[in-house]
Design an enzyme around this catalytic site. Sequence first.
Site, PDB file in Angstrom:
ATOM      1  CG  HIS A  58      -1.756   1.170   1.429  1.00  0.00           C
ATOM      2  ND1 HIS A  58      -3.130   1.138   1.345  1.00  0.00           N
ATOM      3  CD2 HIS A  58      -1.452   2.463   1.716  1.00  0.00           C
ATOM      4  CE1 HIS A  58      -3.624   2.339   1.563  1.00  0.00           C
ATOM      5  NE2 HIS A  58      -2.618   3.168   1.790  1.00  0.00           N
ATOM      6  CD  GLU A  59       1.720   3.523   3.733  1.00  0.00           C
ATOM      7  OE1 GLU A  59       1.927   4.559   3.082  1.00  0.00           O
ATOM      8  OE2 GLU A  59       0.752   3.405   4.510  1.00  0.00           O
ATOM      9  CG  HIS A  62       0.256   5.996  -0.958  1.00  0.00           C
ATOM     10  ND1 HIS A  62      -0.817   6.556  -1.614  1.00  0.00           N
ATOM     11  CD2 HIS A  62      -0.256   5.408   0.164  1.00  0.00           C
ATOM     12  CE1 HIS A  62      -1.920   6.322  -0.930  1.00  0.00           C
ATOM     13  NE2 HIS A  62      -1.604   5.625   0.145  1.00  0.00           N
TER      14      HIS A  62
END
Length: 268
Positions: A58-59, A62
Site C-alpha cells: 500500500h505504502e 503511494h
Amino acid sequence: MPTAASRRSDRRISPVFLGIVAVMGVSGWAVWTDYAATVGLAVFLFVTSAWIVSLCLHEYAHARTALHSGDISIGTKGYLTLNPLAYTHALLSIVLPVLFVIMGGIGLPGGAVFIERGRIQGRWKHSLISAAGPLTNVLFAIVCTAPFWLDALDGVPMVFRYALAFLALLQVTAAILNFLPVPGLDGYGVIEPWLSYKIRRQVEPIAPFGLLAVFALLFIPEVNHFFFDGVDAVLRGLGVSGLESDCGLEYYRFWQGTNEFCESFVNQ
C-alpha cells in the site's frame, strides 16, 4: 544528483520485507498442510504477515506513483525498499493496523510515506498518488478471493479457505475506509486537489483527527452494522460467505479457542 548505483540501492528490496514474506509463505504452508500442532497459531502468523505485506505494498504504491509523478526524493527516504521500518510513522502504518486486526478484525488504513507535494504538478497526479494505496488493497482483495469467484476451491483445505476469507475481509475494510472522503484518509487526498484553497485551509487543522473520528463512529452500533453490511455485500459479490470470514476470524484468535461450529466443517 543521485548516481545509478545509489538509485539501485534505494530500490533494493529490504531483507526485513523478505523476512515477512518468508513468514507468510511458511505459515501459509503450515495452514494448508495442517502441519502446525496449533493450526490457529499458523492462521494467526499467516494472516498477520500477509496483512503487513499488504500494508507495505500500500505504502509502496503511494511512493512509486509519487516518484513517477515528480517527487524524486522518494528513493532516498527508503520507501521503495518495501521496508516497513523506513516509514515516517511506523506506528500508524504497521503497529496500529496489526493491533486493530487482533482486537477487532478491522483493516485499519495506514498512512506513512512523506511525499513532497510541491515537486508534483497537476491535480490528476496528486489524486492518483492518493488513490494508489487503497487500489492496492482492492487488488489484494481480488487476489485473495480469486479461488472463490473463480469457483476453484476444490482441493483447498477448509482452514486455508477461512484464512483467505478473513484476509479478504481485512483488505475490503481497508479499501472502503481509505476511500472515504474524510480528511486524513486517502479518499480525501483524491478530492483535495480539486477543492478551493479556502476549503483546504479550513480542513487542514482537523485532518489529523479524521481517522479517529471514523473509528469513533464505528463504535456506534447502527453505523457499525451498516458498515459491515456493506463489507459483507462486497465479499458476497466476490464469492465469500459471512460464515467463511467469521470462521477465519475465529481461527485467527486462536487464544480464545476455536468455534466448534467452524471445526465441524473442517472435520467433515
